[in-house]
Design a protein around this motif. Structure first.
Motif, PDB file in Angstrom:
ATOM      1  N   ASP A 157       0.853  -1.184   0.000  1.00  0.00           N
ATOM      2  CA  ASP A 157       0.000   0.000   0.000  1.00  0.00           C
ATOM      3  C   ASP A 157       0.893   1.240   0.000  1.00  0.00           C
ATOM      4  OD1 ASP A 157      -1.643   2.212   0.855  1.00  0.00           O
ATOM      5  OD2 ASP A 157      -3.129   0.735   1.498  1.00  0.00           O
ATOM      6  N   PRO A 158       0.645   2.218  -0.908  1.00  0.00           N
ATOM      7  CA  PRO A 158       1.525   3.396  -1.012  1.00  0.00           C
ATOM      8  C   PRO A 158       1.702   4.157   0.289  1.00  0.00           C
ATOM      9  CG  PRO A 158       0.015   3.307  -2.871  1.00  0.00           C
ATOM     10  CD  PRO A 158      -0.418   2.237  -1.924  1.00  0.00           C
ATOM     11  N   ARG A 159       0.721   4.091   1.214  1.00  0.00           N
ATOM     12  CA  ARG A 159       0.839   4.898   2.429  1.00  0.00           C
ATOM     13  C   ARG A 159       1.947   4.409   3.352  1.00  0.00           C
ATOM     14  NH1 ARG A 159      -3.729   2.919   6.581  1.00  0.00           N
ATOM     15  NH2 ARG A 159      -4.056   0.805   5.787  1.00  0.00           N
ATOM     16  N   TRP A 160       2.438   3.165   3.099  1.00  0.00           N
ATOM     17  CA  TRP A 160       3.514   2.631   3.943  1.00  0.00           C
ATOM     18  C   TRP A 160       4.908   2.915   3.377  1.00  0.00           C
ATOM     19  CZ3 TRP A 160       1.354   2.225   8.235  1.00  0.00           C
ATOM     20  CH2 TRP A 160       0.071   1.678   8.379  1.00  0.00           C
ATOM     21  N   LEU A 161       4.950   3.647   2.244  1.00  0.00           N
ATOM     22  CA  LEU A 161       6.242   3.995   1.645  1.00  0.00           C
ATOM     23  C   LEU A 161       6.510   5.492   1.812  1.00  0.00           C
ATOM     24  CD1 LEU A 161       8.768   3.408  -0.123  1.00  0.00           C
ATOM     25  CD2 LEU A 161       7.329   3.847  -2.132  1.00  0.00           C
ATOM     26  N   HIS A 162       7.669   5.806   2.343  1.00  0.00           N
ATOM     27  CA  HIS A 162       8.128   7.190   2.430  1.00  0.00           C
ATOM     28  C   HIS A 162       9.440   7.312   1.653  1.00  0.00           C
ATOM     29  CE1 HIS A 162       5.877   9.425   5.825  1.00  0.00           C
ATOM     30  NE2 HIS A 162       5.074   8.557   5.248  1.00  0.00           N
ATOM     31  N   LEU A 163       9.530   8.333   0.851  1.00  0.00           N
ATOM     32  CA  LEU A 163      10.753   8.602   0.092  1.00  0.00           C
ATOM     33  C   LEU A 163      11.467   9.785   0.718  1.00  0.00           C
ATOM     34  CD1 LEU A 163       9.388   8.225  -3.565  1.00  0.00           C
ATOM     35  CD2 LEU A 163      10.586   6.520  -2.179  1.00  0.00           C
ATOM     36  N   LEU A 184       3.678  12.033  -6.798  1.00  0.00           N
ATOM     37  CA  LEU A 184       3.905  11.012  -5.776  1.00  0.00           C
ATOM     38  C   LEU A 184       2.869  11.109  -4.661  1.00  0.00           C
ATOM     39  CD1 LEU A 184       7.808  11.227  -5.567  1.00  0.00           C
ATOM     40  CD2 LEU A 184       6.473   9.316  -6.479  1.00  0.00           C
ATOM     41  N   GLN A 185       2.512  12.343  -4.296  1.00  0.00           N
ATOM     42  CA  GLN A 185       1.489  12.525  -3.265  1.00  0.00           C
ATOM     43  C   GLN A 185       0.147  11.964  -3.725  1.00  0.00           C
ATOM     44  OE1 GLN A 185       1.218  13.949  -0.183  1.00  0.00           O
ATOM     45  NE2 GLN A 185       3.334  14.562   0.175  1.00  0.00           N
ATOM     46  N   GLU A 186      -0.159  12.138  -5.015  1.00  0.00           N
ATOM     47  CA  GLU A 186      -1.409  11.600  -5.546  1.00  0.00           C
ATOM     48  C   GLU A 186      -1.416  10.074  -5.494  1.00  0.00           C
ATOM     49  OE1 GLU A 186      -1.863  13.175  -9.449  1.00  0.00           O
ATOM     50  OE2 GLU A 186      -2.031  15.260  -8.774  1.00  0.00           O
ATOM     51  N   LEU A 187      -0.228   9.473  -5.608  1.00  0.00           N
ATOM     52  CA  LEU A 187      -0.135   8.012  -5.463  1.00  0.00           C
ATOM     53  C   LEU A 187      -0.406   7.582  -4.026  1.00  0.00           C
ATOM     54  CD1 LEU A 187       3.068   7.025  -7.507  1.00  0.00           C
ATOM     55  CD2 LEU A 187       0.696   6.455  -8.059  1.00  0.00           C
ATOM     56  N   GLY A 188      -0.182   8.504  -3.077  1.00  0.00           N
ATOM     57  CA  GLY A 188      -0.332   8.168  -1.662  1.00  0.00           C
ATOM     58  C   GLY A 188       0.988   7.941  -0.972  1.00  0.00           C
ATOM     59  N   VAL A 189       2.103   8.196  -1.667  1.00  0.00           N
ATOM     60  CA  VAL A 189       3.437   8.004  -1.098  1.00  0.00           C
ATOM     61  C   VAL A 189       3.801   9.203  -0.236  1.00  0.00           C
ATOM     62  CG1 VAL A 189       5.885   7.757  -1.673  1.00  0.00           C
ATOM     63  CG2 VAL A 189       4.161   6.550  -3.020  1.00  0.00           C
ATOM     64  N   GLY A 190       4.431   8.955   0.925  1.00  0.00           N
ATOM     65  CA  GLY A 190       4.870  10.037   1.795  1.00  0.00           C
ATOM     66  C   GLY A 190       6.221  10.571   1.356  1.00  0.00           C
ATOM     67  N   ILE A 191       6.472  11.870   1.650  1.00  0.00           N
ATOM     68  CA  ILE A 191       7.730  12.517   1.278  1.00  0.00           C
ATOM     69  C   ILE A 191       8.371  13.085   2.539  1.00  0.00           C
ATOM     70  CG2 ILE A 191       8.857  14.259  -0.141  1.00  0.00           C
ATOM     71  CD1 ILE A 191       7.462  12.113  -1.774  1.00  0.00           C
ATOM     72  N   ALA A 192       9.626  12.726   2.768  1.00  0.00           N
ATOM     73  CA  ALA A 192      10.359  13.226   3.924  1.00  0.00           C
ATOM     74  C   ALA A 192      11.544  14.057   3.463  1.00  0.00           C
ATOM     75  CB  ALA A 192      10.854  12.065   4.774  1.00  0.00           C
ATOM     76  N   LEU A 193      11.778  15.176   4.158  1.00  0.00           N
ATOM     77  CA  LEU A 193      12.940  16.004   3.895  1.00  0.00           C
ATOM     78  C   LEU A 193      14.030  15.590   4.861  1.00  0.00           C
ATOM     79  CD1 LEU A 193      14.377  18.298   2.457  1.00  0.00           C
ATOM     80  CD2 LEU A 193      13.326  19.888   4.072  1.00  0.00           C
ATOM     81  N   ASP A 194      15.120  15.002   4.322  1.00  0.00           N
ATOM     82  CA  ASP A 194      16.194  14.438   5.135  1.00  0.00           C
ATOM     83  C   ASP A 194      17.234  15.505   5.466  1.00  0.00           C
ATOM     84  OD1 ASP A 194      17.491  12.459   6.495  1.00  0.00           O
ATOM     85  OD2 ASP A 194      18.394  11.530   4.723  1.00  0.00           O
TER      86      ASP A 194
END
Length: 731
Positions: free
Chosen positions: A575-581, A602-612
């Protein structure tokens, strides 16, 4: 005025047409009979007016004109006939009694070819006319030849000239005069020399003097400055002959415009020796110059420094903003390097005179700088500081401000090499060490770098086969939810286990992968492996976790990244919500428009985005507001002294508050002490990651870790009475 009734006749090679213009009928008739009997075609005109008309109508081969007409002046009539004839080469023979020499001169001046006195000897008339026609024909052919020669010379931009002891100056052909932009074909030699470029004039004078005095032929190229300011390249050849018995030399030769050829040669030379993008010397010319400079330094016993400069993260800019922006960046860098290496500060005088630029673009984003006549290392350091200063200023590309740095390696002659090849190799080796040690820095070459460079080359070759041999592994470091005490996620970290060798950490091989381009393949493998593992854990009944995968800049800017991520999710079933890039600030700053489009997809896919690694770059609150982010990860450099320095505590608190105000989840990296964890909980940080919670582990070990984890495994949040103590320890 009466008119003749001569029937229409035509000219032919065997029967040349003669127009007889005379008022006296008996004279015309006598001439007609004599010429007709000897093969001429004859037509008559009884008046000047009729003669002009007949000439225009019949185009005779020769006109026989009586000089005396009752109604007109012979000179004026001759002029009208000449104007009416189709060719200036058609002879006009004037018949005159010879009583008035001035009339004869007037007729000759008005266009007559010759004259004959009357009464005519009709027996001699035909031979005389044939000779006149033959002479006229020869003259016509000669002038045609001259015309063709002039035309050929003009096409070839080739003129001719003559100069003898008896002549007043140079005799030039039409094209020769045109090439020198002169209005006349005879000029003093001094006029030619005055046009010659001062730098070439001594050679030209010497060539002419030796030719005249010693009979020595010559051929030379030189430049002339024309009256209109045009610079023209000429090639002149001269040969020598003798005039008379005095043994004086006469010269003749050719003069040719070779400007186009010289420009073509200069362009070919430029393309062969200069970089067309930046205008700097290329590798070929740089090596040629360096050979000379080394020879000069060897003779003078001088020290020389060679700097090898490579732009950091140039590929990211090229891939994010496009090749046009990349080219513009290289142009701007070249200008700034010229600004930083002002030749008057350090370049030896002899080298400065012959080689005005001490910088070259060796290819791609690599530049090289030579510094001859170095007396102290401080001379090199002065230039290094300038290079750093000029490159630290922002670059304007495609309407955006871009920051770039460089890694520089330095090799010194004679300590680090005695020839071009060894100096370049060692400077390159030093540059690569500068990159490995954090970039935006410089390193002087040392002997130990050679063995390290060979080891890195071996490692890079092995890395190409690591995927095929299944030598790459993913380790997982747990992330703790500070409110509930549960494990909420894991960051994936790559390891390389070469057969028969110790585990290789990412800091050793990831820079190699980025430089070689393998990082894209490694990143795609890591993404697929992480998603697949997360789904396997869920299938085994383990808690659902958010899996964080780091993206390199090259992978992020790879075409169709979002499509690639969607494909991996579909293939693994996660599930895309369990993936963070996880992305770094540098990636987001390169091309904001392109970045925003990709993140939205990517947000529309449901993927999370993190600023490292937040806080280590130039990202500000205004930047954060522009991008659709989910997580803000505080860099470990701020956490390291969190329990020791009050300033660190204030910075971390500000980041947490700012992140929450924008709706981000805040994750702290590098948590290793209980005191750090306590302060983070107190300030409301959402998650923590670090050795205090768990080290990076292989998948099997991480699964056991999850099964055994209890929310009370770490100390509970501070009670109000303990807050003062934690605050005191932070200060």
């Amino acid at each position: 005025m009466s008119e003749t009734t001569t029937p229409a006749v035509k000219s032919s090679p065997a029967h040349p047409l003669v127009l007889v213009v005379a008022a006296a009928g008996d004279q015309r008739q006598a001439i007609h009979n004599a010429l007709d009997a000897t093969g001429f075609a004859v037509c008559e005109a009884a008046s000047g007016e009729e003669g002009v008309a007949r000439a225009a109508e019949l185009h005779p081969d020769l006109v026989l004109l009586a000089a005396e007409f009752p109604e007109s002046d012979g000179t004026d009539l001759c002029r009208k006939l000449r104007e009416g004839l189709t060719s200036s080469q058609i002879p006009i023979l004037v018949m005159t009694s010879g009583a008035d020499p001035r009339a004869i001169e007037g007729a000759l001046g008005a266009g007559a070819s010759d004259f004959v006195t009357t009464p005519l000897d009709t027996a001699l008339l035909a031979p005389r006319l044939r000779n006149l026609l033959r002479t006229s024909g020869n003259l016509a052919r000669l002038r045609e030849s001259e015309s063709q020669l002039n035309h050929a010379q003009r096409l070839a931009r080739l003129g001719s000239w003559e100069w003898s002891a008896t002549a007043e100056g140079l005799e030039l052909s039409l094209e020769g005069a045109r090439l020198l932009d002169l209005g006349k074909q005879q000029i003093p030699v001094e006029a030619l020399l005055a046009q010659v470029d001062p730098a070439d004039r001594p050679r030209v004078e010497k060539a002419f003097d030796q030719a005249r005095q010693e009979g020595k032929p010559f051929a030379l190229d030189y430049r002339v400055q024309l009256a209109n300011g045009t610079l023209r390249y000429l090639h002149t050849q001269g040969v020598v002959g003798e005039v008379g018995n005095g043994g004086q030399f006469a010269l003749s030769g050719t003069i040719q415009d070779i400007s186009e050829r010289r420009r073509a040669e200069e362009k070919i030379h430029y393309l062969a020796h200069y970089d067309p993008l930046t205008g700097l010397p290329n590798r070929l010319l740089f090596n040629e110059q360096l050979v000379y400079i080394l020879s000069y330094a060897r003779r003078k016993r001088h020290q020389l420094a060679l700097l090898f400069l490579d732009l950091d993260r140039f590929k990211t800019i090229n891939e994010s903003l496009g090749h046009r922006a990349g080219d513009e960046l290289l142009r701007q860098v070249a200008e700034r390097l010229k600004e930083a290496t002002r030749k008057t500060d350090f370049v030896a005088r002899q080298a400065r005179d012959e080689f005005p630029q001490a910088i070259a673009r060796l290819g791609g984003d690599e530049f090289s700088i030579w510094l001859p006549d170095i007396h102290h290392v401080q001379d090199v350091m002065k230039v290094l500081r300038r290079v750093h200063q000029v490159l630290a200023r922002p670059f304007s590309l495609e309407g955006q401000e871009v920051f770039i740095s460089s890694s520089i390696g330095i090799a010194l002659y004679p300590n680090d090499g005695n020839d071009v090849e060894s100096l370049l190799k060692n400077a390159d080796t030093a540059m690569r060490h500068a990159k490995q040690e954090g970039r935006d820095t410089y390193r002087f070459y040392s002997g130990a770098m050679n063995s390290a460079a060979r080891r890195l080359l071996t490692m890079e070759n092995s890395l190409h086969r690591a995927l095929e041999r299944n030598e790459l592994l993913l380790y997982y470091q747990p992330q703790l939810d500070l409110a509930s005490g549960t494990i909420c996620g894991a960051e994936t970290l790559m390891r390389w286990h070469q057969q028969g060798k110790d585990l290789i950490m990412p800091g050793e091989f990831i820079p190699l992968a980025e430089e070689s381009g393998l990082i894209v393949q490694l990143g795609e493998w890591a993404l697929h492996a992480a998603c697949n593992q997360a789904q396997c854990w869920q299938d085994e009944g383990l808690p659902q976790l958010q899996i964080a995968v780091n993206l390199s800049s090259r992978q992020f800017w790879k075409e169709h990244l979002a499509t690639s991520v969607a494909r991996v999710l579909a293939e693994t079933g996660l599930d895309p919500r369990w993936l963070h890039l996880e992305l770094t600030e540098n990636i987001l700053m390169q091309n904001r428009v392109g970045t925003l489009a990709t993140l939205n997809f990517l947000q529309e896919l449901g993927v999370g985005i993190a600023l490292d690694d937040f806080g280590t770059g130039l990202f500000s609150l205004s930047h954060l507001k522009q991008f659709p982010l989910n997580d803000l990860k505080i860099d470990r450099s701020f956490i390291r002294d969190l329990h020791l320095l009050k300033e660190s505590g204030l910075i971390v608190k500000a980041i947490i508050n700012m992140g929450h105000s924008l709706g981000f989840r805040v994750v702290a990296e590098g948590v290793e002490h209980q005191e750090q964890l306590a302060i983070l909980r107190q300030e409301g940080c959402d998650c923590a990651q670090g050795f205090l919670i768990g080290k990076p582990m292989p998948a099997e070990e991480f699964a056991r870790f999850l099964r055994s984890w209890r929310p009370d495994a770490l100390p509970a949040p501070l009670r109000p009475a303990d807050k003062a103590k934690a605050s005191t320890s932070a200060s």
